[in-house]
Design an enzyme around this catalytic site. Sequence first.
Site, PDB file in Angstrom:
ATOM      1  N   GLU A   1      -2.413   6.648  43.595  1.00 52.34           N
ATOM      2  CA  GLU A   1      -1.269   7.518  43.873  1.00 52.34           C
ATOM      3  C   GLU A   1      -0.311   6.765  44.783  1.00 52.34           C
ATOM      4  O   GLU A   1      -0.732   6.086  45.728  1.00 52.34           O
ATOM      5  CB  GLU A   1      -1.733   8.804  44.550  1.00 52.34           C
ATOM      6  CG  GLU A   1      -0.597   9.726  45.006  1.00 52.34           C
ATOM      7  CD  GLU A   1      -1.121  10.977  45.715  1.00 52.34           C
ATOM      8  OE1 GLU A   1      -2.251  11.419  45.385  1.00 52.34           O
ATOM      9  OE2 GLU A   1      -0.410  11.488  46.601  1.00 52.34           O
TER      10      GLU A   1
ATOM     11  N   GLU B   1       7.936  12.088  50.987  1.00 47.68           N
ATOM     12  CA  GLU B   1       7.023  13.200  51.204  1.00 47.68           C
ATOM     13  C   GLU B   1       6.985  13.559  52.680  1.00 47.68           C
ATOM     14  O   GLU B   1       7.049  12.691  53.551  1.00 47.68           O
ATOM     15  CB  GLU B   1       5.603  12.846  50.737  1.00 47.68           C
ATOM     16  CG  GLU B   1       4.615  13.983  50.863  1.00 47.68           C
ATOM     17  CD  GLU B   1       3.211  13.599  50.416  1.00 47.68           C
ATOM     18  OE1 GLU B   1       2.485  14.504  49.970  1.00 47.68           O
ATOM     19  OE2 GLU B   1       2.859  12.412  50.533  1.00 47.68           O
TER      20      GLU B   1
END
Length: 323
Positions: free
Chosen positions: A142, A147
């Site tokens: 990932e 974020e």
Amino acid sequence: MLKHVGQTAPCGCCCSLLLASLASPVVGVSYVLTDSYVGSSFLYGFAYDAIADPTSGRVVYVDAATAAAQNLTYASNDTFILRADDTTVLSASGPGRNSVRLKSTKTFSNGVTVFNIRHMPQGCGTWPAVWSYAEPWPSLGEIDILEGVNDQAYNQATLHTSTGCTMPASRDETGVPQQNDCDVAVDGNPGCGVQLQNTASYGPPFNANGGGWYAVERTDTYIKFWFWARNDASVPVGVRDGNGDVDTANWGTPFAYFPNTSCAIPQFFGAHNIVINLTFCGDWAGSVYGNSSCPSTCIDYVNNNPAAFTDAYFDFAWIKQYA
């Protein structure tokens, strides 16, 4: 990416060679545009991932028909909006707040992806993310590009992997490393993140400044991240204009640099889908909510204050993929 093989160095150069091994390579690569997502092309280049939130958020990811009916996604010639419901008071015993999770229909491996983002979701309880991954997770890795939670001060770029991928403590980047073991099984899965200590990189300051450009370069030997704020005079012309080709040689030092020193990139990262999503509370935003100067509890706030999420939306000018 080509490695350069030189002659054996004399012993007096050993220290220099060690430092060089941890430095971000300055040799750039020219990449050519292969995919462009602008306006309505988001609607057919991405699928609506109407799944139960794997991060336990106070959210319902809706399908395409519901998103259209509730105006949670819409597009114009040069704009794509992804947002959450901002009118409904939620029942404490009912489902979460309607939102959207999109996943690219194509997968991407080595290359460069540039994100031109004008606005990102903001507000207490929010957890927006722009990232990529592959199934099975975490075996194929990932990559978190943009974020954060609860209007935190800075963005953080992070890798999450299976066991065996670590980063050197010192490397050529402008950001601040948070943890160097990327293994999801370590310390509750924070991954190996690098914090971009630029207040214009995230949340309300990012939005007030008109957003900016995020870029990630992935090769077999490293993964790098850059950010340029909207008013940054140093943004490369190819990035600013979304040109048909880009050359990373003139992009300067990345804010995050993940070399293959102790992480075989092709082993830990597969062909990834790009994901754009907005959730609320959950494993991260909920767990740190009490330390975020936000009112009430995360669940109560999200349930009872829909108007607080008027600015909880993404506005993308475009995403461009180069190979």
